[in-house]
Design a protein around this motif. Structure first.
Motif, short mmCIF file in Angstrom:
data_model
loop_
_atom_site.label_atom_id
_atom_site.label_comp_id
_atom_site.label_asym_id
_atom_site.label_seq_id
_atom_site.Cartn_x
_atom_site.Cartn_y
_atom_site.Cartn_z
N ILE A 1 3.74 -1.28 -5.26
CA ILE A 1 2.68 -0.65 -4.48
C ILE A 1 2.97 -0.78 -2.97
O ILE A 1 2.80 0.18 -2.22
N ASN A 2 3.44 -1.94 -2.55
CA ASN A 2 3.74 -2.14 -1.13
C ASN A 2 4.76 -1.14 -0.62
O ASN A 2 4.58 -0.53 0.43
N VAL A 3 5.81 -0.98 -1.39
CA VAL A 3 6.88 -0.06 -0.99
C VAL A 3 6.35 1.37 -0.98
O VAL A 3 6.64 2.16 -0.07
N THR A 4 5.55 1.70 -1.96
CA THR A 4 5.01 3.06 -2.06
C THR A 4 4.11 3.37 -0.87
O THR A 4 4.23 4.43 -0.23
N LEU A 5 3.22 2.43 -0.51
CA LEU A 5 2.34 2.64 0.65
C LEU A 5 3.17 2.75 1.94
O LEU A 5 2.88 3.59 2.80
N ALA A 6 4.20 1.94 2.03
CA ALA A 6 5.05 1.98 3.23
C ALA A 6 5.80 3.31 3.35
O ALA A 6 5.98 3.83 4.45
N ARG A 7 6.19 3.86 2.22
CA ARG A 7 6.88 5.17 2.25
C ARG A 7 5.93 6.28 2.73
O ARG A 7 6.33 7.19 3.46
N ARG B 1 3.38 5.86 4.75
CA ARG B 1 3.23 5.61 6.19
C ARG B 1 4.45 6.09 6.97
O ARG B 1 4.32 6.73 8.02
N ALA B 2 5.63 5.79 6.44
CA ALA B 2 6.88 6.15 7.13
C ALA B 2 7.03 7.67 7.25
O ALA B 2 7.67 8.17 8.18
N ALA B 3 6.39 8.39 6.32
CA ALA B 3 6.46 9.86 6.37
C ALA B 3 5.42 10.44 7.33
O ALA B 3 5.29 11.66 7.46
N GLY B 4 4.65 9.55 7.98
CA GLY B 4 3.64 10.01 8.93
C GLY B 4 2.36 10.46 8.26
O GLY B 4 1.54 11.16 8.87
N ARG B 5 2.16 10.07 7.02
CA ARG B 5 0.92 10.43 6.30
C ARG B 5 0.06 9.17 6.13
O ARG B 5 0.49 8.06 6.47
N LYS B 6 -1.11 9.37 5.57
CA LYS B 6 -2.05 8.25 5.44
C LYS B 6 -2.04 7.67 4.03
O LYS B 6 -2.36 8.38 3.07
N PRO B 7 -1.72 6.39 3.90
CA PRO B 7 -1.75 5.77 2.58
C PRO B 7 -3.16 5.35 2.18
O PRO B 7 -3.94 4.85 3.00
N GLY B 8 -3.47 5.55 0.91
CA GLY B 8 -4.75 5.09 0.35
C GLY B 8 -4.50 4.26 -0.89
O GLY B 8 -3.48 4.40 -1.56
N ILE B 9 -5.47 3.36 -1.16
CA ILE B 9 -5.38 2.53 -2.37
C ILE B 9 -6.68 2.70 -3.16
O ILE B 9 -7.74 2.87 -2.58
N THR B 10 -6.56 2.68 -4.48
CA THR B 10 -7.75 2.78 -5.31
C THR B 10 -7.61 1.91 -6.54
O THR B 10 -6.53 1.35 -6.81
N LEU B 11 -8.72 1.80 -7.27
CA LEU B 11 -8.71 0.94 -8.46
C LEU B 11 -9.74 1.44 -9.47
O LEU B 11 -10.72 2.09 -9.11
N ARG B 12 -9.48 1.15 -10.74
CA ARG B 12 -10.42 1.51 -11.80
C ARG B 12 -11.70 0.69 -11.64
O ARG B 12 -11.67 -0.41 -11.05
N LEU C 1 -11.78 -6.55 -7.35
CA LEU C 1 -11.58 -6.17 -5.94
C LEU C 1 -10.52 -7.04 -5.27
O LEU C 1 -9.94 -6.64 -4.27
N GLU C 2 -10.28 -8.20 -5.84
CA GLU C 2 -9.25 -9.08 -5.25
C GLU C 2 -7.87 -8.44 -5.23
O GLU C 2 -7.04 -8.78 -4.39
N THR C 3 -7.64 -7.51 -6.15
CA THR C 3 -6.33 -6.85 -6.19
C THR C 3 -6.07 -6.01 -4.93
O THR C 3 -4.93 -5.66 -4.64
N LEU C 4 -7.15 -5.69 -4.20
CA LEU C 4 -6.99 -4.87 -2.98
C LEU C 4 -6.59 -5.71 -1.78
O LEU C 4 -6.04 -5.19 -0.80
N GLU C 5 -6.90 -6.99 -1.86
CA GLU C 5 -6.76 -7.89 -0.71
C GLU C 5 -5.38 -7.78 -0.03
O GLU C 5 -5.33 -7.68 1.21
N PRO C 6 -4.27 -7.75 -0.77
CA PRO C 6 -2.96 -7.68 -0.08
C PRO C 6 -2.70 -6.34 0.61
O PRO C 6 -1.72 -6.22 1.35
N HIS C 7 -3.54 -5.35 0.34
CA HIS C 7 -3.24 -3.99 0.82
C HIS C 7 -4.15 -3.49 1.95
O HIS C 7 -3.87 -2.45 2.54
N PHE C 8 -5.22 -4.21 2.23
CA PHE C 8 -6.19 -3.71 3.20
C PHE C 8 -5.56 -3.33 4.54
O PHE C 8 -5.93 -2.34 5.15
#
Ligand code: DX5
Ligand code: ZN
Length: 220
Positions: free
Chosen positions: A96-102, A104-115, A120-127
């Motif tokens: 997920i980290n690499v995917t979000l970084a890619r 961002r690197a393309a100049g677009r906005k990364p988003g994260i979601t969850l079922r 909610l703790e799973t979001l903590e590393p990505h905020f």
């Protein structure tokens, strides 16, 4: 001001280009594209080619929600298609980290979601890496489901955490949003409302979008 993101999942698939235009004319802020791979969720919709075909229809933000096991494998296609926000599920079995970084690197906005059932703790590393946090208020896979009330508490705690961390990502909510549940989500901190079935089943999309906006801000 709340942003409305109509989900094309509930629109006429035979006229997606025109439906995109219709959303823009109706006062939407984002166009929400639900990409489902038939594996991460038990439904199959469309891929990057359909998003690219709709791109010339509107200048609005294309908000792409990837419900896929391997969003990383198709990411470049979604970026080339003109996606502005690309949201991946924290449960997707990829880096997920690499995917979000890619994104961002393309100049677009990364988003994260969850079922709805994922902690909610799973979001903590990505905020700190995202511009948008999408709270699912239904189990992903199908439009027209009922809003899960527990989403309200989740929005509230993500908004509190955002303030604590001094961050500015948007909070978007997706699933079962209508004139009753939309304002409730805004009251607890949602900035963007995705809505499919509720908006597209109405005779006038213009009135539907306008009413939802008014109800989120007017006297209730
Ligand atoms: C569900 C999708 C939603 C859905 C929302 O998996 O992510 O975007 O289309 O549709 P409604 O508003 O009909 O619940
Ligand atoms: Zn969605």
């Amino acid at each position: 001001m709340v942003k409305i993101a109509p989900s094309l999942l509930s629109s006429d698939f035979g006229r997606l280009f025109e439906e995109t235009r219709r959303c823009e004319r109706a006062g939407a802020a984002y166009i929400h594209f639900d990409v489902m791979d038939g594996a991460f969720v038990p439904n199959l919709t469309f891929g990057a080619g359909v998003i690219a075909a709709c791109r010339p229809a509107s200048q609005l933000v294309f908000d792409v929600h990837l419900m896929m096991n391997r969003p990383d494998r198709y990411l470049d296609d979604f970026l080339k298609a003109g996606s502005d926000i690309v949201t991946v599920h924290v449960e997707s079995p990829c880096d997920i980290n690499v995917t979000l970084a890619r994104i961002r690197a393309a100049g677009r906005k990364p988003g994260i979601t969850l079922r709805p059932g994922t902690s909610l703790e799973t979001l903590e590393p990505h905020f700190r890496s995202v511009d948008l946090v999408l709270v699912m208020s239904v189990e992903p896979g199908f439009g027209g489901q009922s809003f899960i009330p527990g989403a309200l508490e989740r929005i509230r705690s993500i908004a509190a955490r955002r303030a604590e961390l001094g961050l500015a990502f948007e909070i978007e909510v997706d699933g079962g949003i209508d004139d009753r549940t939309g304002p409730m989500c805004v009251d607890v901190g949602a900035d963007v409302l995705v809505s499919g079935n509720h908006l597209f089943r109405q005779a006038s999309l213009d009135d539907a979008v306008q009413n939802l906006k008014t109800l989120c801000h007017g006297d209730r």
